[in-house]
Design an enzyme around this catalytic site. Sequence first.
Site, short mmCIF file in Angstrom:
data_model
loop_
_atom_site.label_atom_id
_atom_site.label_comp_id
_atom_site.label_asym_id
_atom_site.label_seq_id
_atom_site.Cartn_x
_atom_site.Cartn_y
_atom_site.Cartn_z
N LYS A 159 0.83 -1.21 0.00
CA LYS A 159 0.00 0.00 0.00
C LYS A 159 0.87 1.25 0.00
CE LYS A 159 -3.90 -0.38 2.52
NZ LYS A 159 -4.80 -0.65 3.71
N GLU A 201 0.59 -4.91 4.42
CA GLU A 201 -0.44 -5.42 5.32
C GLU A 201 -0.86 -6.81 4.88
OE1 GLU A 201 -2.90 -1.42 6.76
OE2 GLU A 201 -3.89 -2.87 5.46
N HIS A 209 -15.92 -3.54 5.69
CA HIS A 209 -15.36 -2.21 5.95
C HIS A 209 -16.32 -1.50 6.90
CE1 HIS A 209 -13.36 1.72 4.80
NE2 HIS A 209 -14.47 2.11 5.42
N LYS A 237 -15.92 2.78 -2.25
CA LYS A 237 -17.27 2.54 -1.75
C LYS A 237 -18.31 2.95 -2.80
CE LYS A 237 -15.05 4.07 2.42
NZ LYS A 237 -14.66 5.31 3.13
N ASN A 291 -9.32 9.15 7.84
CA ASN A 291 -9.55 10.23 6.87
C ASN A 291 -9.77 11.51 7.67
OD1 ASN A 291 -11.39 8.17 4.50
ND2 ASN A 291 -9.21 8.61 4.61
N ARG A 293 -11.00 14.42 7.28
CA ARG A 293 -11.86 15.32 6.49
C ARG A 293 -13.29 14.83 6.59
NH1 ARG A 293 -13.09 11.70 2.33
NH2 ARG A 293 -11.43 10.23 1.89
P1 ADP Z 1 -14.67 8.55 1.32
O1 ADP Z 1 -13.59 8.01 2.17
O2 ADP Z 1 -15.19 9.86 1.75
O3 ADP Z 1 -15.67 7.55 0.96
P2 ADP Z 1 -13.44 8.32 -1.26
O4 ADP Z 1 -12.37 7.36 -0.97
O5 ADP Z 1 -14.56 7.94 -2.15
O6 ADP Z 1 -13.97 8.99 0.03
O7 ADP Z 1 -12.77 9.66 -1.82
C1 ADP Z 1 -13.50 10.84 -1.89
C2 ADP Z 1 -13.00 11.63 -3.03
O8 ADP Z 1 -11.66 12.02 -2.79
C3 ADP Z 1 -12.97 10.89 -4.33
O9 ADP Z 1 -13.20 11.82 -5.33
C4 ADP Z 1 -11.55 10.34 -4.38
O10 ADP Z 1 -11.17 10.11 -5.71
C5 ADP Z 1 -10.80 11.48 -3.76
N1 ADP Z 1 -9.60 11.11 -3.02
C6 ADP Z 1 -9.52 10.60 -1.78
N2 ADP Z 1 -8.24 10.45 -1.40
C7 ADP Z 1 -7.47 10.89 -2.41
C8 ADP Z 1 -6.07 11.01 -2.64
N3 ADP Z 1 -5.16 10.67 -1.74
N4 ADP Z 1 -5.66 11.49 -3.82
C9 ADP Z 1 -6.55 11.87 -4.74
N5 ADP Z 1 -7.87 11.80 -4.58
C10 ADP Z 1 -8.35 11.30 -3.45
P1 ADP Z 2 -7.89 4.27 0.74
O1 ADP Z 2 -6.93 5.21 1.40
O2 ADP Z 2 -7.70 4.16 -0.71
O3 ADP Z 2 -9.29 4.51 1.19
P2 ADP Z 2 -7.82 1.99 2.56
O4 ADP Z 2 -6.58 1.60 3.26
O5 ADP Z 2 -8.87 2.70 3.36
O6 ADP Z 2 -7.44 2.85 1.29
O7 ADP Z 2 -8.44 0.71 1.90
C1 ADP Z 2 -9.47 0.79 0.95
C2 ADP Z 2 -10.14 -0.56 0.82
O8 ADP Z 2 -9.20 -1.55 0.39
C3 ADP Z 2 -10.71 -1.12 2.11
O9 ADP Z 2 -12.02 -0.62 2.39
C4 ADP Z 2 -10.71 -2.60 1.80
O10 ADP Z 2 -11.78 -2.97 0.97
C5 ADP Z 2 -9.43 -2.78 1.03
N1 ADP Z 2 -8.31 -3.09 1.94
C6 ADP Z 2 -7.41 -2.22 2.43
N2 ADP Z 2 -6.51 -2.84 3.22
C7 ADP Z 2 -6.85 -4.14 3.25
C8 ADP Z 2 -6.32 -5.32 3.89
N3 ADP Z 2 -5.24 -5.27 4.64
N4 ADP Z 2 -6.95 -6.50 3.65
C9 ADP Z 2 -8.04 -6.56 2.88
N5 ADP Z 2 -8.59 -5.51 2.25
C10 ADP Z 2 -8.01 -4.30 2.42
MG MG Z 3 -10.04 4.40 3.09
#
Ligand code: ADP
Ligand code: ADP
Ligand code: MG
Length: 455
Positions: A159, A201, A209, A237, A291, A293
């Site tokens: 990651k 991880e 989730h 999501k 997050n 925000r």
């Molecule tokens: P939430 O955690 O609120 O469900 P999402 O993961 O769907 O949010 O992200 C919300 C918005 O922010 C989306 O438009 C996603 O593409 C954008 N986004 C989130 N994190 C990043 C990042 N690190 N870089 C670029 N865009 C991001």
């Molecule tokens: P982002 O910053 O893009 O939101 P997250 O770390 O929150 O990334 O992970 C986004 C999604 O990826 C999680 O909701 C889950 O579905 C999957 N995921 C992340 N880490 C793991 C893990 N260690 N094992 C299984 N699924 C994972």
């Molecule tokens: Mg996340």
Amino acid sequence: MMLKKLLIANRGEIAVRVIRAAQDLGIATVAVYSAADADALHVQLADEAVLIGPPAAKKSYLNIEALLAAALSTGCDSIHPGYGFLAENAAFSDAVTAAGLVFVGPSGDAIRLMGDKVSARTAAADAGVPVVPGSKGRVESIEAARAVLEETGFPVMIKAAAGGGGRGIRIAHSLIEFEQGFAQAQAEALAAFGDGGLYMEKVIARARHIEVQVLADGQNAIHCYERECSLQRRRQKVWEEAPSRALSPALREELCASAVALARAVSYSGAGTVEYLYDDAADRFYFIEMNTRIQVEHPVTEAITGIDLVAEMLRIAGGEPLWLVQGDVTVKGHAIEVRINAEDPARDFAPFPGTVGALRIPGGPGVRFDSMLYNGYQVPPFYDSLLAKLIVHAETREAALARLTRALKELEIGDLVTTRALFLALAADPDVRAGDVHTRWLEGWLVENAAALAS
Ligand code: ADP
Ligand code: ADP
Ligand code: MG
């Protein structure tokens, strides 16, 4: 309320959402827009609007200098970043503060600590919150990775420390795959996020989730219970609900208390979300990230608690101490949100920009529609495909599913192809109705059912 005039450094439905909260509190609002967004709803609803640059986000919504100049020239005292764009950018938070303005969100230092997924993992572990087994810090080399692999086994996740929005994550099923993917993951993370840092991880298979909404003012912290967001595509999501039906009351208390403990441990200020994976079979939860925000799915929490989370953010940023105590936060009924994207689910979610024809917005009891749509609106092709969020609230989950189906049938967006058909099908699916899902469930379902979604 200390804030008098707020610039909203964002676009789309979240800019509209923030403008509404500010206006409800008597705060004047300034929208910003790119040349592609002159006709956008957020521009129409704000008290003033400032053109900040050409369509490319890098030159407009991500342009810190243009945003600060717009705020200062219109006499704003504060900036709300929304989500996406600069919302989790520590340098932006610092620059806003250095310009003498209030950033509606945590300090740059707090974003650096909790927005970096590796240091957040460490902070969580230090606060006694269980984290997914994996690397202690960043993994700089394949040699360093080998020791971690002994602990995690395969498959393993690589990651990006700076990842987000489901990007910057890959899975390796074998040592060969890992070794081949590692350097590429570093290069990709550097290109996408300006930071090549990686961590590892263990893969938690068939997990849910589940995330906890927190509100904090630097001294005090409370939670507003959990949301479940297990229906995902490409780790993003698409459907969120609250409460999660997977948690027992005791586990819910434990999970929410751990999020509050973490927020307190880092003296967090503002609204934030602590994300976890929950392994039903082992009955264990693991922190994955925070997050720093407002999140896309915040309305489901608002529906079940009656709290306006954006208004709370504005109050906290205005210097008011948290006025809610934990006992004030109570849960009523069940809420579901679906993300209406301009994407064609029958064609692998290809983007479908175009013009909104005759718009029919669903309404009635327990229905909320947060969007940037209006009749004749032309969806520009430059940005996120999220057009609207449909949120339903009812006494029970079953009633919420019925209300979701009813509201989706009411919704018409003219000729635009959206994810609406997907949600109608999901709301009728036996596994979804039973709540028997995990984070990979939807991808499997799509392989079998996508063709039937042609609209
Ligand atoms: P939430 O955690 O609120 O469900 P999402 O993961 O769907 O949010 O992200 C919300 C918005 O922010 C989306 O438009 C996603 O593409 C954008 N986004 C989130 N994190 C990043 C990042 N690190 N870089 C670029 N865009 C991001
Ligand atoms: P982002 O910053 O893009 O939101 P997250 O770390 O929150 O990334 O992970 C986004 C999604 O990826 C999680 O909701 C889950 O579905 C999957 N995921 C992340 N880490 C793991 C893990 N260690 N094992 C299984 N699924 C994972
Ligand atoms: Mg996340």
